[in-house]
Design a protein around this motif. Structure first.
Motif, mmCIF file in Angstrom:
data_model
loop_
_atom_site.group_PDB
_atom_site.id
_atom_site.type_symbol
_atom_site.label_atom_id
_atom_site.label_comp_id
_atom_site.label_asym_id
_atom_site.label_seq_id
_atom_site.Cartn_x
_atom_site.Cartn_y
_atom_site.Cartn_z
ATOM 1 N N VAL A 298 0.904 -1.082 0.100
ATOM 2 C CA VAL A 298 -0.126 0.112 -0.015
ATOM 3 C C VAL A 298 1.017 1.300 -0.218
ATOM 4 C CG1 VAL A 298 -1.504 1.348 1.307
ATOM 5 C CG2 VAL A 298 -1.891 -1.214 1.061
ATOM 6 N N VAL A 299 2.058 1.403 0.656
ATOM 7 C CA VAL A 299 2.717 2.383 0.995
ATOM 8 C C VAL A 299 3.227 2.738 -0.475
ATOM 9 C CG1 VAL A 299 4.806 3.319 1.969
ATOM 10 C CG2 VAL A 299 2.968 2.389 3.230
ATOM 11 N N LEU A 300 4.050 1.806 -0.965
ATOM 12 C CA LEU A 300 4.842 1.838 -2.005
ATOM 13 C C LEU A 300 3.861 2.205 -3.467
ATOM 14 C CD1 LEU A 300 7.550 -1.036 -1.878
ATOM 15 C CD2 LEU A 300 7.634 1.491 -1.776
ATOM 16 N N GLY A 301 2.629 1.585 -3.349
ATOM 17 C CA GLY A 301 1.688 1.945 -4.465
ATOM 18 C C GLY A 301 1.365 3.372 -4.476
ATOM 19 N N PHE A 302 1.048 3.860 -3.392
ATOM 20 C CA PHE A 302 0.761 5.295 -3.200
ATOM 21 C C PHE A 302 1.847 6.295 -3.455
ATOM 22 C CE2 PHE A 302 -3.167 4.074 -0.697
ATOM 23 C CZ PHE A 302 -3.977 4.367 -1.645
ATOM 24 N N GLU A 303 3.121 5.689 -2.890
ATOM 25 C CA GLU A 303 4.393 6.675 -3.175
ATOM 26 C C GLU A 303 4.606 6.572 -4.621
ATOM 27 O OE1 GLU A 303 8.746 7.086 -1.081
ATOM 28 O OE2 GLU A 303 7.500 4.974 -0.879
ATOM 29 N N SER A 304 4.485 5.542 -5.372
ATOM 30 C CA SER A 304 4.950 5.557 -6.767
ATOM 31 C C SER A 304 3.960 6.550 -7.563
ATOM 32 C CB SER A 304 4.361 4.313 -7.278
ATOM 33 O OG SER A 304 3.184 3.666 -7.457
ATOM 34 N N ILE A 305 2.928 6.966 -7.258
ATOM 35 C CA ILE A 305 1.880 8.156 -7.717
ATOM 36 C C ILE A 305 2.719 9.494 -7.457
ATOM 37 C CG2 ILE A 305 -0.205 9.293 -7.772
ATOM 38 C CD1 ILE A 305 -1.633 6.547 -7.016
ATOM 39 N N ILE A 306 3.007 9.547 -6.455
ATOM 40 C CA ILE A 306 3.681 10.809 -5.936
ATOM 41 C C ILE A 306 4.891 10.856 -6.597
ATOM 42 C CG2 ILE A 306 4.263 12.102 -4.106
ATOM 43 C CD1 ILE A 306 1.346 11.658 -4.085
ATOM 44 N N VAL A 307 5.579 9.688 -6.632
ATOM 45 C CA VAL A 307 7.051 10.036 -7.448
ATOM 46 C C VAL A 307 6.977 10.344 -8.746
ATOM 47 C CG1 VAL A 307 8.892 8.423 -7.996
ATOM 48 C CG2 VAL A 307 8.409 8.537 -5.829
ATOM 49 N N PHE A 308 5.889 9.748 -9.567
ATOM 50 C CA PHE A 308 5.769 10.056 -10.999
ATOM 51 C C PHE A 308 5.554 11.543 -10.851
ATOM 52 C CE2 PHE A 308 2.726 10.813 -14.115
ATOM 53 C CZ PHE A 308 3.334 10.820 -15.232
ATOM 54 N N LEU A 309 4.505 12.102 -9.989
ATOM 55 C CA LEU A 309 4.245 13.355 -10.266
ATOM 56 C C LEU A 309 5.635 14.283 -9.780
ATOM 57 C CD1 LEU A 309 0.642 13.298 -8.538
ATOM 58 C CD2 LEU A 309 1.257 13.760 -11.117
ATOM 59 N N GLY A 310 6.390 13.843 -8.785
ATOM 60 C CA GLY A 310 7.427 14.295 -8.595
ATOM 61 C C GLY A 310 8.495 14.645 -9.919
ATOM 62 N N GLY A 311 8.482 13.507 -10.701
ATOM 63 C CA GLY A 311 9.326 13.621 -11.806
ATOM 64 C C GLY A 311 8.712 14.760 -13.054
ATOM 65 N N LEU A 312 7.466 14.982 -12.896
ATOM 66 C CA LEU A 312 6.812 16.098 -13.564
ATOM 67 C C LEU A 312 7.180 17.471 -13.046
ATOM 68 C CD1 LEU A 312 3.130 14.623 -14.485
ATOM 69 C CD2 LEU A 312 5.126 14.710 -15.976
ATOM 70 N N VAL A 313 7.502 17.532 -11.651
ATOM 71 C CA VAL A 313 7.749 18.731 -11.098
ATOM 72 C C VAL A 313 9.360 19.093 -11.527
ATOM 73 C CG1 VAL A 313 8.249 19.900 -8.714
ATOM 74 C CG2 VAL A 313 6.318 18.811 -9.210
ATOM 75 N N VAL A 314 10.189 18.073 -11.615
ATOM 76 C CA VAL A 314 11.614 18.257 -11.865
ATOM 77 C C VAL A 314 11.545 18.614 -13.473
ATOM 78 C CG1 VAL A 314 13.674 17.095 -12.249
ATOM 79 C CG2 VAL A 314 12.340 16.599 -10.106
ATOM 80 N N PHE B 105 7.072 9.388 3.393
ATOM 81 C CA PHE B 105 6.815 8.027 3.023
ATOM 82 C C PHE B 105 7.769 6.929 3.726
ATOM 83 C CE2 PHE B 105 4.147 9.700 -0.250
ATOM 84 C CZ PHE B 105 3.000 8.727 -0.340
ATOM 85 N N GLY B 106 9.038 7.729 4.004
ATOM 86 C CA GLY B 106 10.132 6.797 4.445
ATOM 87 C C GLY B 106 9.496 6.406 5.736
ATOM 88 N N GLY B 107 8.557 7.231 6.719
ATOM 89 C CA GLY B 107 8.318 7.002 8.021
ATOM 90 C C GLY B 107 7.086 5.969 7.827
ATOM 91 N N MET B 108 6.239 6.054 6.876
ATOM 92 C CA MET B 108 5.245 5.103 6.619
ATOM 93 C C MET B 108 5.940 3.808 6.222
ATOM 94 S SD MET B 108 2.321 7.674 4.908
ATOM 95 C CE MET B 108 1.966 6.444 3.369
ATOM 96 N N TRP B 109 7.056 3.813 5.393
ATOM 97 C CA TRP B 109 7.796 2.741 4.979
ATOM 98 C C TRP B 109 8.249 1.789 6.352
ATOM 99 C CZ3 TRP B 109 7.830 -0.839 1.399
ATOM 100 C CH2 TRP B 109 8.777 -1.871 1.532
ATOM 101 N N ALA B 110 8.984 2.545 7.151
ATOM 102 C CA ALA B 110 9.325 2.055 8.187
ATOM 103 C C ALA B 110 8.283 1.467 9.156
ATOM 104 C CB ALA B 110 10.205 3.143 9.132
ATOM 105 N N TYR B 111 7.206 2.314 9.528
ATOM 106 C CA TYR B 111 6.064 1.681 10.068
ATOM 107 C C TYR B 111 5.757 0.190 9.565
ATOM 108 C CZ TYR B 111 1.620 0.968 12.636
ATOM 109 O OH TYR B 111 0.937 0.444 13.277
ATOM 110 N N ALA B 112 5.573 0.195 8.132
ATOM 111 C CA ALA B 112 5.088 -0.903 7.608
ATOM 112 C C ALA B 112 5.856 -1.999 7.698
ATOM 113 C CB ALA B 112 4.862 -0.580 6.167
ATOM 114 N N THR B 113 7.301 -1.854 7.684
ATOM 115 C CA THR B 113 8.142 -2.743 7.630
ATOM 116 C C THR B 113 8.419 -3.399 8.956
ATOM 117 O OG1 THR B 113 9.892 -1.326 7.410
ATOM 118 C CG2 THR B 113 9.422 -2.448 5.319
ATOM 119 N N ILE B 114 8.518 -2.392 9.805
ATOM 120 C CA ILE B 114 8.890 -3.027 11.292
ATOM 121 C C ILE B 114 7.671 -3.376 12.053
ATOM 122 C CG2 ILE B 114 9.473 -1.955 13.681
ATOM 123 C CD1 ILE B 114 11.268 0.151 12.089
#
Length: 134
Positions: free
Chosen positions: A21-37, A103-112
Protein backbone atom coordinates in the motif's frame (compact mmCIF):
# COMPACT_ATOMS: atom_id res chain seq x y z
CA UNK A 1 -14.96 -31.24 -19.71
CA UNK A 2 -14.92 -30.25 -16.05
CA UNK A 3 -14.89 -26.64 -14.97
CA UNK A 4 -11.53 -25.43 -13.84
CA UNK A 5 -11.02 -25.16 -10.10
CA UNK A 6 -10.02 -21.68 -8.96
CA UNK A 7 -6.52 -21.51 -7.59
CA UNK A 8 -6.28 -20.80 -3.88
CA UNK A 9 -4.90 -17.35 -3.07
CA UNK A 10 -1.62 -17.16 -1.27
CA UNK A 11 -1.92 -15.81 2.26
CA UNK A 12 -0.23 -12.41 2.52
CA UNK A 13 1.33 -11.15 5.71
CA UNK A 14 0.95 -7.72 7.29
CA UNK A 15 4.38 -6.55 6.11
CA UNK A 16 3.58 -7.46 2.54
CA UNK A 17 0.15 -5.84 2.62
CA UNK A 18 1.16 -2.63 4.37
CA UNK A 19 4.34 -2.27 2.33
CA UNK A 20 2.48 -2.71 -0.95
CA UNK A 21 0.00 0.00 0.00
CA UNK A 22 2.77 2.45 0.94
CA UNK A 23 4.79 1.80 -2.23
CA UNK A 24 1.70 1.90 -4.42
CA UNK A 25 0.65 5.34 -3.24
CA UNK A 26 4.23 6.56 -3.17
CA UNK A 27 4.70 5.56 -6.81
CA UNK A 28 1.97 8.02 -7.81
CA UNK A 29 3.62 10.85 -5.89
CA UNK A 30 7.05 9.99 -7.30
CA UNK A 31 5.70 10.09 -10.85
CA UNK A 32 4.22 13.52 -10.17
CA UNK A 33 7.56 14.55 -8.62
CA UNK A 34 9.25 13.66 -11.91
CA UNK A 35 6.86 16.04 -13.66
CA UNK A 36 7.81 18.74 -11.17
CA UNK A 37 11.51 18.19 -11.86
CA UNK A 38 10.74 18.53 -15.57
CA UNK A 39 8.56 21.60 -15.16
CA UNK A 40 10.99 23.46 -12.90
CA UNK A 41 13.97 22.49 -15.08
CA UNK A 42 16.14 21.90 -12.01
CA UNK A 43 18.44 19.25 -13.46
CA UNK A 44 22.13 20.22 -13.72
CA UNK A 45 23.40 22.04 -16.80
CA UNK A 46 23.73 19.75 -19.81
CA UNK A 47 20.99 17.32 -18.77
CA UNK A 48 17.76 17.72 -20.69
CA UNK A 49 14.70 18.51 -18.52
CA UNK A 50 12.73 15.54 -19.91
CA UNK A 51 15.05 13.26 -17.94
CA UNK A 52 13.03 14.35 -14.90
CA UNK A 53 9.99 12.60 -16.35
CA UNK A 54 12.07 9.52 -17.18
CA UNK A 55 13.43 9.43 -13.63
CA UNK A 56 9.95 9.76 -12.15
CA UNK A 57 8.58 6.98 -14.35
CA UNK A 58 11.50 4.66 -13.59
CA UNK A 59 11.15 5.25 -9.83
CA UNK A 60 7.37 4.74 -9.97
CA UNK A 61 7.68 1.50 -11.95
CA UNK A 62 10.42 0.27 -9.58
CA UNK A 63 8.18 0.95 -6.58
CA UNK A 64 5.27 -0.93 -8.12
CA UNK A 65 7.58 -3.84 -8.98
CA UNK A 66 8.99 -3.97 -5.45
CA UNK A 67 5.45 -3.82 -4.04
CA UNK A 68 4.69 -7.00 -5.97
CA UNK A 69 7.83 -8.74 -4.72
CA UNK A 70 7.53 -8.00 -1.00
CA UNK A 71 7.12 -11.68 -0.16
CA UNK A 72 10.90 -11.86 -0.60
CA UNK A 73 13.10 -10.42 2.16
CA UNK A 74 15.44 -8.70 -0.32
CA UNK A 75 12.55 -6.64 -1.69
CA UNK A 76 12.22 -4.92 1.69
CA UNK A 77 15.84 -3.78 1.42
CA UNK A 78 15.29 -2.61 -2.15
CA UNK A 79 12.32 -0.62 -0.82
CA UNK A 80 14.65 1.06 1.68
CA UNK A 81 17.08 1.86 -1.15
CA UNK A 82 14.23 3.48 -3.10
CA UNK A 83 13.41 5.62 -0.05
CA UNK A 84 17.03 6.80 0.13
CA UNK A 85 17.09 7.52 -3.60
CA UNK A 86 13.96 9.63 -3.26
CA UNK A 87 15.54 11.48 -0.35
CA UNK A 88 18.52 12.29 -2.57
CA UNK A 89 16.06 13.82 -5.03
CA UNK A 90 15.54 16.46 -2.37
CA UNK A 91 18.76 18.08 -3.59
CA UNK A 92 16.93 18.93 -6.81
CA UNK A 93 13.53 19.80 -5.37
CA UNK A 94 13.37 20.23 -1.57
CA UNK A 95 9.73 19.13 -1.58
CA UNK A 96 10.92 15.65 -2.62
CA UNK A 97 12.84 15.45 0.65
CA UNK A 98 9.62 16.16 2.53
CA UNK A 99 7.84 13.45 0.53
CA UNK A 100 10.73 11.06 1.25
CA UNK A 101 10.54 11.74 4.98
CA UNK A 102 6.77 11.23 5.11
CA UNK A 103 6.73 8.06 3.01
CA UNK A 104 9.97 6.86 4.59
CA UNK A 105 8.27 7.01 7.96
CA UNK A 106 5.29 5.13 6.60
CA UNK A 107 7.65 2.56 5.03
CA UNK A 108 9.45 2.14 8.35
CA UNK A 109 6.15 1.59 10.13
CA UNK A 110 4.96 -0.87 7.48
CA UNK A 111 8.14 -2.94 7.59
CA UNK A 112 8.79 -2.88 11.34
CA UNK A 113 5.23 -3.18 12.63
CA UNK A 114 4.19 -5.47 9.76
CA UNK A 115 7.02 -7.89 10.58
CA UNK A 116 6.07 -7.80 14.29
CA UNK A 117 2.44 -8.57 13.43
CA UNK A 118 3.53 -11.42 11.17
CA UNK A 119 5.65 -12.93 13.98
CA UNK A 120 2.76 -12.56 16.42
CA UNK A 121 0.32 -14.21 14.01
CA UNK A 122 2.77 -17.06 13.38
CA UNK A 123 3.07 -17.68 17.15
CA UNK A 124 -0.71 -17.71 17.49
CA UNK A 125 -1.08 -20.15 14.60
CA UNK A 126 1.59 -22.46 16.06
CA UNK A 127 0.06 -22.68 19.52
CA UNK A 128 -3.62 -21.79 19.64
CA UNK A 129 -4.90 -20.41 22.94
CA UNK A 130 -7.37 -22.87 24.44
CA UNK A 131 -7.92 -20.92 27.64
CA UNK A 132 -11.67 -20.53 27.06
CA UNK A 133 -12.23 -24.27 27.53
CA UNK A 134 -12.67 -25.36 23.91
Amino acid sequence: MSPREPRARRQRGALESLGAVVLGFESIIVFLGGLVVYGLKVLPFGIEPWWGIVGGVVMAVAMVAVAGLLRHRKAVWVGWALQVLLLLGGFLVPALAVVALIFGGMWAYATIKGAALDRQNARRAASPDLSNGE
